[in-house]
Design an enzyme around this catalytic site. Structure first.
Site, mmCIF file in Angstrom:
data_model
loop_
_atom_site.group_PDB
_atom_site.id
_atom_site.type_symbol
_atom_site.label_atom_id
_atom_site.label_comp_id
_atom_site.label_asym_id
_atom_site.label_seq_id
_atom_site.Cartn_x
_atom_site.Cartn_y
_atom_site.Cartn_z
ATOM 1 N N LEU A 82 0.858 -1.177 0.000
ATOM 2 C CA LEU A 82 0.000 0.000 0.000
ATOM 3 C C LEU A 82 0.893 1.226 0.000
ATOM 4 C CD1 LEU A 82 -2.720 -0.906 2.697
ATOM 5 C CD2 LEU A 82 -2.926 -1.085 0.214
ATOM 6 N N ASP A 83 0.456 2.284 -0.665
ATOM 7 C CA ASP A 83 1.207 3.532 -0.637
ATOM 8 C C ASP A 83 1.336 4.035 0.799
ATOM 9 O OD1 ASP A 83 1.283 3.445 -3.373
ATOM 10 O OD2 ASP A 83 -0.309 4.923 -3.665
ATOM 11 N N TYR A 84 2.348 4.828 1.026
ATOM 12 C CA TYR A 84 2.579 5.454 2.329
ATOM 13 C C TYR A 84 1.323 6.158 2.840
ATOM 14 C CZ TYR A 84 4.314 9.172 5.458
ATOM 15 O OH TYR A 84 4.501 10.051 6.497
ATOM 16 N N THR B 156 -1.838 5.663 1.934
ATOM 17 C CA THR B 156 -3.055 4.854 1.877
ATOM 18 C C THR B 156 -3.178 3.989 3.123
ATOM 19 O OG1 THR B 156 -2.872 4.761 -0.536
ATOM 20 C CG2 THR B 156 -4.329 3.158 0.507
#
Length: 279
Positions: free
Chosen positions: A87-89, A91
């Site tokens: 997951l993105d930082y 998100t």
């Protein structure tokens, strides 16, 4: 399809955003483990938290998991745990950590074959005019901004998009309303492929950037204290275990979000996305 241009808030300077971020409540992984079996750990990652880092002193999912699962930390792995998806930082939401090499292999195979189903919930700027939107546009690296990790859509004439790969996201509208008095839409997203920043890039391409997405709003959307994108549900079918794990909608009953009209409930959204022919 008529897509309204989103309204971006620029009234507060960036240091206010950074200041709020510094004082966020520390993540306690003990409270955010939503499922555990002999094969998997499923955590509900908080926003603005890296999955791992080369800096051992930096709080990450890796270092926080090690506090409660020290016996699972594998010194032969560079980051001690298996992370077959990310997951993105910025998100939040569902993240699957296999406990064993075999479970990791089965998970990776499921993601590679696209037999998994991932669902994200988001608040986006502006009013999305259609109930279902299919964005099937390749995504590549934006070489126009080499100082940041930014992706772009490889539309005709965009020579700044490096090594584009096929990308498809299906979006369905759940609610329309106001986020801090500006038009916004709550959407449920299913990324068919898994490119970096895929949902963020495709929403930006539509003209509906995700609320709080600093990068894809050209560094203008600095007011919200987080990016409003959450990994809500993961369906992971493997021959060792079948998982269907979800969290509550974290954007429900928040002060900033005022509902103008409910288009469909969450269960109806899942059905619409599952029944849509992804081609």
């Amino acid at each position: 399809m008529i897509l309204l241009t989103p309204i971006i808030i620029t009234s507060l300077p960036l240091f206010i955003y950074v200041l709020f971020s510094k004082f966020k409540k520390k993540w306690d992984p003990r409270q955010e483990i939503v499922f555990e079996s002999e094969n998997f750990i499923i955590v509900n990652k908080q926003p603005d938290l890296k999955i791992n880092s080369n800096k051992k002193s930096e709080p990450t999912v890796q270092t926080l998991l090690k506090q409660i699962y020290p016996n699972l930390a594998n010194k032969r792995l560079f980051h001690e745990f298996y992370f077959p998806h990310r997951l993105d930082y910025s998100t939040s939401g569902i993240l699957c950590i296999p406990k064993t090499k075999h479970a990791c292999k089965k998970t990776s195979e499921a993601f590679s074959s696209r037999s998994t189903k991932k669902y994200y919930i988001a608040l986006v700027r502006g009013l999305v005019s259609q109930i279902i939107v299919d964005i099937n546009i390749p995504i590549g690296e934006d070489i126009k901004n080499p100082d940041i990790q930014k992706m772009c859509t490889a539309i005709e004439g965009n020579g700044n998009c490096k090594l584009p790969r096929n990308a498809q996201t299906i979006i369905t509208v759940l609610e329309v309303g106001f986020f801090n008095d500006y038009f916004a839409t709550k959407v449920l997203c299913r990324p068919v492929t898994g490119r970096r920043h895929q949902i963020r890039v495709h929403c930006c391409h539509l003209g509906h950037t995700i609320v709080g997405d600093y990068t894809y709003s050209n560094r203008k959307d600095v007011y919200p204290t987080r990016m409003y994108l959450h990994s809500l549900r993961l369906v992971l079918p493997t021959d060792i275990e079948y998982l269907d794990i979800s969290t509550k909608d974290p954007f429900e009953n928040i002060q900033e979000w005022k509902i103008l009209k409910v288009i469909q409930n969450l269960q109806s959204g899942y059905i619409n996305l599952d029944n849509y022919n992804t081609g």
